[in-house]
Write a protein that holds these residues in place. Structure first.
Motif, mmCIF file in Angstrom:
data_model
loop_
_atom_site.group_PDB
_atom_site.id
_atom_site.type_symbol
_atom_site.label_atom_id
_atom_site.label_comp_id
_atom_site.label_asym_id
_atom_site.label_seq_id
_atom_site.Cartn_x
_atom_site.Cartn_y
_atom_site.Cartn_z
ATOM 1 N N ARG A 157 -3.372 28.347 1.449
ATOM 2 C CA ARG A 157 -2.882 27.087 2.006
ATOM 3 C C ARG A 157 -2.979 25.995 0.967
ATOM 4 N N ASN A 158 -2.239 24.944 1.219
ATOM 5 C CA ASN A 158 -2.277 23.737 0.417
ATOM 6 C C ASN A 158 -3.634 23.064 0.612
ATOM 7 N N PHE A 162 -3.387 17.729 3.737
ATOM 8 C CA PHE A 162 -2.025 17.805 4.251
ATOM 9 C C PHE A 162 -2.010 18.303 5.690
ATOM 10 N N TYR A 163 -2.823 19.288 5.990
ATOM 11 C CA TYR A 163 -2.896 19.846 7.343
ATOM 12 C C TYR A 163 -3.567 18.866 8.304
ATOM 13 N N CYS A 166 -0.950 16.261 9.069
ATOM 14 C CA CYS A 166 0.040 16.798 10.011
ATOM 15 C C CYS A 166 -0.537 16.888 11.422
ATOM 16 N N LEU A 179 5.651 12.725 9.671
ATOM 17 C CA LEU A 179 5.092 14.043 9.405
ATOM 18 C C LEU A 179 5.477 15.021 10.506
ATOM 19 N N ARG A 181 4.798 19.183 12.104
ATOM 20 C CA ARG A 181 3.673 20.095 12.284
ATOM 21 C C ARG A 181 3.534 20.978 11.053
ATOM 22 N N SER A 182 2.313 21.326 10.675
ATOM 23 C CA SER A 182 2.090 22.108 9.452
ATOM 24 C C SER A 182 2.696 23.496 9.548
ATOM 25 N N GLN A 183 2.792 24.082 10.758
ATOM 26 C CA GLN A 183 3.393 25.405 10.901
ATOM 27 C C GLN A 183 4.884 25.354 10.580
ATOM 28 N N ASN A 185 6.249 23.174 8.406
ATOM 29 C CA ASN A 185 6.413 22.844 7.000
ATOM 30 C C ASN A 185 5.622 23.846 6.153
ATOM 31 N N ASN A 186 6.312 24.726 5.485
ATOM 32 C CA ASN A 186 5.609 25.677 4.609
ATOM 33 C C ASN A 186 5.105 24.983 3.362
ATOM 34 N N LEU A 188 4.639 21.039 1.435
ATOM 35 C CA LEU A 188 4.680 19.583 1.575
ATOM 36 C C LEU A 188 4.792 18.971 0.192
#
Length: 190
Positions: A157-158, A162-163, A166, A179, A181-183, A185-186, A188
């Motif tokens: 993961r980043n 970032f998560y 989000c 922003l 959802r993190s799911q 956005n693969n 960022l």
């Protein structure tokens, strides 16, 4: 350049009863080699050399991802706080470590080997007064892996921030950031 003792420690990935106050007091004042090898023996030697020679000392904690570097540094700070009997300043360790969640959010990422892997180094300077009691600390970070902002390997993961951002996207103060959802956005980009 003088190199002192070298300790090779292995992260057991579980809590062991070898880091409590009783163990700190057992190592306090001991000479190197009188006790078993331990992070507290390294800290005691540095503390004694500082007091005896009135010279700055360095302890370098190095290792692979997940090796326990942050925990070893924390034990070292706790050792100094305890043996220096820094009554009002004994919480310097707590203050330094209290900054960790922010530092980790911005500088840690999930890797295949560690869910909370530091992607940076930390330089922590602990200051002592003339009685060798802790009076302050300063932490600096360096070598941030900027490449992880735009690329992560499979199953990685980043940076956590970032998560976390989000996850807060629904909060009114974050609406203007647009922003998702993190799911969704693969990747960022900043």
């Amino acid at each position: 350049l003088v190199v002192g003792i070298i300790l090779v420690a292995i992260n057991p990935y579980k809590q062991l009863p070898i880091y409590g106050d009783a163990i700190i007091h057992a190592y306090s004042g001991q000479n190197m080699g009188d006790m078993d090898p331990h992070i507290f023996a390294v800290a005691e030697e540095a503390y004694k050399q500082m007091a005896r020679n009135n010279k700055n000392q360095s302890i370098i904690v190095s290792g692979e991802s997940g090796a326990g570097k942050t925990v070893s540094a924390r034990y070292t700070m706790r050792y100094f706080a305890t043996v220096s009997k820094s009554s009002s300043n004994a919480h310097v360790e707590d203050k330094v470590l209290a900054s960790n969640p922010i530092t980790e959010a911005v500088g840690n990422a999930k890797t295949t080997r560690n869910d909370n892997s530091s992607r940076f180094g930390k330089y922590t300077e602990i200051s002592f007064d003339q009685r060798y009691q802790i009076i302050g600390a300063n932490m600096r970070t360096y070598l941030l892996e900027k490449s992880r902002v735009v690329f992560q390997s499979e199953n990685e993961r980043n940076y956590h921030i970032f998560y976390q951002l989000c996850a807060s996207a629904v909060q009114p103060e974050f609406k203007h950031l647009k922003l998702g959802r993190s799911q969704k956005n693969n990747l960022l980009f900043i």
